[in-house]
Design a protein around this motif. Structure first.
Motif, PDB file in Angstrom:
ATOM      1  N   VAL A  22       0.850  -1.199   0.000  1.00 49.10           N
ATOM      2  CA  VAL A  22       0.000   0.000   0.000  1.00 49.10           C
ATOM      3  C   VAL A  22       0.883   1.246   0.000  1.00 49.10           C
ATOM      4  CG1 VAL A  22      -1.825   1.248   1.198  1.00 49.10           C
ATOM      5  CG2 VAL A  22      -1.845  -1.244   1.165  1.00 49.10           C
ATOM      6  N   GLU A  23       1.948   1.204   0.790  1.00 53.09           N
ATOM      7  CA  GLU A  23       2.887   2.335   0.813  1.00 53.09           C
ATOM      8  C   GLU A  23       3.431   2.606  -0.579  1.00 53.09           C
ATOM      9  OE1 GLU A  23       6.009   1.703   3.726  1.00 53.09           O
ATOM     10  OE2 GLU A  23       4.489   1.742   5.317  1.00 53.09           O
ATOM     11  N   MET A  24       3.759   1.512  -1.269  1.00 55.96           N
ATOM     12  CA  MET A  24       4.331   1.646  -2.606  1.00 55.96           C
ATOM     13  C   MET A  24       3.304   2.210  -3.586  1.00 55.96           C
ATOM     14  SD  MET A  24       6.527  -1.220  -4.469  1.00 55.96           S
ATOM     15  CE  MET A  24       7.141  -1.054  -6.107  1.00 55.96           C
ATOM     16  N   ILE A  25       2.065   1.757  -3.460  1.00 59.79           N
ATOM     17  CA  ILE A  25       1.009   2.247  -4.353  1.00 59.79           C
ATOM     18  C   ILE A  25       0.805   3.748  -4.168  1.00 59.79           C
ATOM     19  CG2 ILE A  25      -1.486   2.152  -4.787  1.00 59.79           C
ATOM     20  CD1 ILE A  25      -1.173  -0.921  -4.003  1.00 59.79           C
ATOM     21  N   VAL A  26       0.686   4.152  -2.915  1.00 61.94           N
ATOM     22  CA  VAL A  26       0.444   5.575  -2.635  1.00 61.94           C
ATOM     23  C   VAL A  26       1.647   6.409  -3.101  1.00 61.94           C
ATOM     24  CG1 VAL A  26       0.071   7.275  -0.800  1.00 61.94           C
ATOM     25  CG2 VAL A  26      -1.199   5.130  -0.787  1.00 61.94           C
ATOM     26  N   ALA A  27       2.855   5.924  -2.811  1.00 58.37           N
ATOM     27  CA  ALA A  27       4.053   6.653  -3.249  1.00 58.37           C
ATOM     28  C   ALA A  27       4.096   6.751  -4.768  1.00 58.37           C
ATOM     29  CB  ALA A  27       5.307   5.955  -2.716  1.00 58.37           C
ATOM     30  N   THR A  28       3.760   5.636  -5.436  1.00 59.25           N
ATOM     31  CA  THR A  28       3.773   5.617  -6.904  1.00 59.25           C
ATOM     32  C   THR A  28       2.827   6.667  -7.479  1.00 59.25           C
ATOM     33  OG1 THR A  28       4.288   3.265  -6.899  1.00 59.25           O
ATOM     34  CG2 THR A  28       3.389   4.151  -8.931  1.00 59.25           C
ATOM     35  N   ILE A  29       1.639   6.755  -6.912  1.00 56.50           N
ATOM     36  CA  ILE A  29       0.652   7.721  -7.418  1.00 56.50           C
ATOM     37  C   ILE A  29       1.231   9.139  -7.379  1.00 56.50           C
ATOM     38  CG2 ILE A  29      -1.602   8.794  -6.986  1.00 56.50           C
ATOM     39  CD1 ILE A  29      -2.511   6.020  -5.893  1.00 56.50           C
ATOM     40  N   PHE A  30       1.743   9.530  -6.217  1.00 60.11           N
ATOM     41  CA  PHE A  30       2.229  10.917  -6.114  1.00 60.11           C
ATOM     42  C   PHE A  30       3.544  11.124  -6.865  1.00 60.11           C
ATOM     43  CE2 PHE A  30      -0.724  10.489  -2.533  1.00 60.11           C
ATOM     44  CZ  PHE A  30      -1.624  11.454  -2.937  1.00 60.11           C
ATOM     45  N   ASP A  31       4.384  10.093  -6.907  1.00 60.38           N
ATOM     46  CA  ASP A  31       5.637  10.203  -7.673  1.00 60.38           C
ATOM     47  C   ASP A  31       5.356  10.368  -9.159  1.00 60.38           C
ATOM     48  OD1 ASP A  31       7.020   9.914  -5.355  1.00 60.38           O
ATOM     49  OD2 ASP A  31       7.754   7.885  -5.741  1.00 60.38           O
ATOM     50  N   GLU A  32       4.366   9.622  -9.658  1.00 65.11           N
ATOM     51  CA  GLU A  32       4.050   9.703 -11.088  1.00 65.11           C
ATOM     52  C   GLU A  32       3.411  11.034 -11.449  1.00 65.11           C
ATOM     53  OE1 GLU A  32       5.027   7.944 -13.650  1.00 65.11           O
ATOM     54  OE2 GLU A  32       6.180   6.804 -12.196  1.00 65.11           O
ATOM     55  N   ILE A  33       2.599  11.571 -10.547  1.00 70.43           N
ATOM     56  CA  ILE A  33       2.006  12.899 -10.802  1.00 70.43           C
ATOM     57  C   ILE A  33       3.143  13.918 -10.852  1.00 70.43           C
ATOM     58  CG2 ILE A  33       0.466  14.708  -9.935  1.00 70.43           C
ATOM     59  CD1 ILE A  33      -1.266  12.494  -8.695  1.00 70.43           C
ATOM     60  N   THR A  34       4.070  13.800  -9.899  1.00 68.96           N
ATOM     61  CA  THR A  34       5.226  14.708  -9.857  1.00 68.96           C
ATOM     62  C   THR A  34       6.045  14.604 -11.153  1.00 68.96           C
ATOM     63  OG1 THR A  34       5.355  14.479  -7.459  1.00 68.96           O
ATOM     64  CG2 THR A  34       7.325  15.306  -8.566  1.00 68.96           C
ATOM     65  N   ALA A  35       6.326  13.364 -11.577  1.00 69.24           N
ATOM     66  CA  ALA A  35       7.142  13.157 -12.776  1.00 69.24           C
ATOM     67  C   ALA A  35       6.449  13.731 -14.010  1.00 69.24           C
ATOM     68  CB  ALA A  35       7.417  11.668 -12.966  1.00 69.24           C
ATOM     69  N   ALA A  36       5.133  13.531 -14.093  1.00 70.01           N
ATOM     70  CA  ALA A  36       4.384  14.044 -15.239  1.00 70.01           C
ATOM     71  C   ALA A  36       4.472  15.573 -15.276  1.00 70.01           C
ATOM     72  CB  ALA A  36       2.925  13.599 -15.152  1.00 70.01           C
ATOM     73  N   LEU A  37       4.281  16.198 -14.136  1.00 69.83           N
ATOM     74  CA  LEU A  37       4.343  17.662 -14.084  1.00 69.83           C
ATOM     75  C   LEU A  37       5.747  18.152 -14.417  1.00 69.83           C
ATOM     76  CD1 LEU A  37       2.148  18.355 -10.931  1.00 69.83           C
ATOM     77  CD2 LEU A  37       1.482  18.638 -13.312  1.00 69.83           C
ATOM     78  N   ALA A  38       6.748  17.395 -13.955  1.00 74.39           N
ATOM     79  CA  ALA A  38       8.134  17.793 -14.210  1.00 74.39           C
ATOM     80  C   ALA A  38       8.457  17.762 -15.699  1.00 74.39           C
ATOM     81  CB  ALA A  38       9.095  16.886 -13.433  1.00 74.39           C
TER      82      ALA A  38
END
Lengths: 102, 103
Positions: A22-38
């Protein structure tokens, strides 16, 4: 609610999953949003909202304490716009939402 | 640039965590749904390293239809505000996020 509380609640609702997953899923969601914006992409999650990046032009700023002018470089800032469903839900029961329906 | 949607995030979760696509989609949905619920209750949602979502109460004010110029009252309402963390800001500006706050 914090990220760890969010993870705890999702884990509690899904007992078949490991907390680490679950930690990985939640981290992935926000990391991917960050990467997309970057990379300058827009993130659109219907019902929740959209994340976009806005450009702020370079300008001359001023140090408020000393009054001296300082150049401020062009920069990019993330921006979130709540989706229709979220907007309606946070306003449920307020005068504004009742007026909209009538 | 291609827009990132639920389908894209689902695919990444599927690839990274090894759950089925369906379950990946459901979990993404429950994360978003839980955040919406908190905000609907007026609670602030803090995601460290990403940002904070909070609810702000707006008062009544007089607006104007920009096309016709007719005055219309804008009723009190609640709005969601997102305050990005400095880590997110740094990523977007292509900097390596450090502890130091330059701004």
């Amino acid at each position: 609610m914090t990220k760890s509380e969010l993870i705890g609640e999702i884990a509690a609702a899904n007992p078949h999953l490991q907390q680490a997953d679950v930690e990985m899923i939640v981290a992935t969601i926000f990391d991917e949003i960050t990467a997309a914006l970057a990379r300058g992409a827009r993130v659109e999650l219907r019902g929740f909202g959209a994340f976009t990046v806005k450009r702020r032009d370079a300008r001359t700023g001023r140090n408020p304490r000393t009054g001296e002018t300082v150049p401020v470089d062009e920069k990019f800032v993330p921006f979130f716009k709540a989706g229709k469903e979220l907007r309606e839900r946070i306003n449920a029961g307020t005068a504004a939402s009742l007026a909209e329906k009538s | 640039m291609q827009t990132v949607t639920r389908a894209f995030l689902t695919e990444i979760i599927y690839a990274q965590v090894g759950l089925s696509r369906n379950e990946s989609a459901d979990l993404l949905e429950s994360v978003l749904e839980r955040m919406c619920q908190c905000l609907a209750e007026g609670e602030t949602v803090k995601i460290s390293g990403f940002g904070t979502f909070s609810i702000r109460q707006k008062g009544r004010r007089i607006g104007r239809n920009p096309k016709t110029g007719v005055e219309v009252p804008i009723l009190p309402r609640r709005v969601t505000v997102f305050r990005p963390s400095h880590v997110l800001r740094a990523h977007i500006n292509g900097e390596t996020p450090s502890g130091a706050d330059e701004a």
